[in-house]
Design a protein around this motif. Structure first.
Motif, short mmCIF file in Angstrom:
data_model
loop_
_atom_site.label_atom_id
_atom_site.label_comp_id
_atom_site.label_asym_id
_atom_site.label_seq_id
_atom_site.Cartn_x
_atom_site.Cartn_y
_atom_site.Cartn_z
N GLY A 123 0.82 -1.21 0.00
CA GLY A 123 0.00 0.00 0.00
C GLY A 123 0.85 1.26 0.00
O GLY A 123 0.60 2.20 -0.75
N ASN A 124 1.90 1.27 0.84
CA ASN A 124 2.80 2.42 0.87
C ASN A 124 3.50 2.63 -0.46
O ASN A 124 3.64 3.76 -0.95
CB ASN A 124 3.84 2.23 1.98
N ALA A 125 3.97 1.53 -1.06
CA ALA A 125 4.69 1.63 -2.34
C ALA A 125 3.77 2.17 -3.44
O ALA A 125 4.20 2.96 -4.29
CB ALA A 125 5.25 0.27 -2.73
N GLY A 132 2.01 10.27 -3.87
CA GLY A 132 1.32 10.63 -2.65
C GLY A 132 -0.19 10.56 -2.72
O GLY A 132 -0.87 10.88 -1.74
N VAL A 133 -0.72 10.13 -3.84
CA VAL A 133 -2.18 10.03 -4.00
C VAL A 133 -2.61 8.60 -3.69
O VAL A 133 -2.01 7.64 -4.18
CB VAL A 133 -2.61 10.41 -5.43
N ILE A 134 -3.63 8.45 -2.87
CA ILE A 134 -4.11 7.12 -2.54
C ILE A 134 -4.99 6.62 -3.68
O ILE A 134 -5.91 7.30 -4.13
CB ILE A 134 -4.87 7.10 -1.20
N PHE A 157 -2.69 3.46 10.31
CA PHE A 157 -1.75 4.59 10.35
C PHE A 157 -1.39 5.04 8.94
O PHE A 157 -1.47 6.23 8.60
CB PHE A 157 -0.49 4.23 11.12
N PHE A 158 -0.97 4.10 8.10
CA PHE A 158 -0.52 4.48 6.76
C PHE A 158 -1.68 4.81 5.83
O PHE A 158 -1.51 5.59 4.89
CB PHE A 158 0.36 3.37 6.17
N LEU A 159 -2.84 4.23 6.09
CA LEU A 159 -4.02 4.65 5.32
C LEU A 159 -4.35 6.10 5.64
O LEU A 159 -4.64 6.90 4.75
CB LEU A 159 -5.21 3.74 5.64
N GLY A 160 -4.30 6.45 6.93
CA GLY A 160 -4.52 7.84 7.32
C GLY A 160 -3.47 8.77 6.74
O GLY A 160 -3.78 9.88 6.29
N TYR A 163 -4.29 9.37 3.12
CA TYR A 163 -5.39 10.33 3.00
C TYR A 163 -4.90 11.75 3.26
O TYR A 163 -5.29 12.70 2.55
CB TYR A 163 -6.51 9.98 3.98
N ALA A 164 -4.06 11.92 4.26
CA ALA A 164 -3.54 13.25 4.58
C ALA A 164 -2.72 13.80 3.42
O ALA A 164 -2.84 14.98 3.06
CB ALA A 164 -2.69 13.20 5.85
N GLN A 165 -1.88 12.96 2.81
CA GLN A 165 -1.08 13.40 1.68
C GLN A 165 -1.94 13.73 0.47
O GLN A 165 -1.55 14.55 -0.36
CB GLN A 165 -0.06 12.32 1.32
N SER A 166 -3.09 13.10 0.38
CA SER A 166 -4.01 13.37 -0.74
C SER A 166 -4.91 14.57 -0.47
O SER A 166 -5.75 14.90 -1.30
CB SER A 166 -4.87 12.13 -1.02
N GLY A 167 -4.75 15.20 0.71
CA GLY A 167 -5.56 16.36 1.04
C GLY A 167 -6.90 16.02 1.68
O GLY A 167 -7.70 16.92 1.92
N LYS A 168 -7.12 14.75 1.97
CA LYS A 168 -8.39 14.33 2.59
C LYS A 168 -8.19 14.30 4.11
O LYS A 168 -8.08 13.24 4.73
CB LYS A 168 -8.82 12.97 2.04
#
Length: 217
Positions: A123-125, A132-134, A157-160, A163-168
């Motif tokens: 998921g991170n990769a 940085g977009v989910i 944690f990484f899902l959040g 989302y933060a990096q995507s502006g959500k």
């Protein structure tokens, strides 16, 4: 230098046409006129004295965040089957080969489909590969990890973070708040999570809850 090369090429072409082409006088005059016209056009628009410029291919900026490795270690991904896969994937990401890193971890989850750490790493990769977009694929990977290990702090944690990096921000805040509520006081990731939530609140305060409306008769 450019003019010298140009005239040499013209002479070579003219000589080849005379010797090999066996052109008639009329045809030769037409061909010579065409060559001279080309030279005139080059003299008008070209710049033979200009130095050549090599064009370097633009490299994709490296969006890999080294801090994510520290966070991953705090969240428990230190040992086990996933370690070798994750370490090599990290090296690919550092080199800017984000697509290769994601594909490598795809192979990892194929060989070890029950390893939640590998699914989190995938998921991170995928998020890094998407700048940085989910993406739906990244969401699936995080959800798969959560299904395999519901108590694992890594997936939320990484899902959040994605989302933060995507502006959500609201989605990220909700996920991290829930993770914080179920984390023990001595959890190694708790301080970092509290710090991130506080920074998020300063940057974008959460909306107050609306008051309860009285029930209508």
């Amino acid at each position: 230098m450019g003019w010298i090369i140009l005239f040499l090429l013209v002479l070579i072409c003219a000589g080849a046409l005379i010797i090999l082409g066996k052109l008639s006088r009329t045809t030769f005059e037409i061909t010579a006129a065409a060559l001279l016209l080309g030279v005139a056009g080059y003299a008008w628009q070209g710049n033979p004295g200009m130095a050549g410029v090599s064009v370097e291919p633009a490299e994709k900026p490296n969006s890999f965040d080294e801090d994510s490795i520290d966070a991953r270690n705090e969240l428990g991904e230190r040992f086990g089957t996933a370690r070798e896969w994750l370490v090599f994937s990290d090296s690919l990401n550092r080199a800017g080969k984000h697509g290769a890193a994601a594909n490598y971890l795809r192979n990892g989850v194929k060989e070890h489909p029950e390893d939640p750490d590998l699914w989190v790493g995938l998921g991170n990769a995928l998020v890094v590969h998407a700048d940085g977009v989910i993406t739906p694929a990244a969401q699936f990977a995080f959800q798969k990890a959560a299904d395999l290990s519901p108590e694992h702090p890594g997936p939320p944690f990484f899902l959040g973070l994605a989302y933060a990096q995507s502006g959500k921000i609201d989605q990220a805040r909700a996920i991290w708040t829930e993770l914080l509520e179920r984390s023990s006081e001595d959890a190694p990731w708790r301080a970092d999570l509290e710090s991130r939530l506080a920074a998020m609140e300063r940057a974008q305060p959460s909306l107050p809850m609306p008051p309860n409306l009285p029930a209508s008769d």
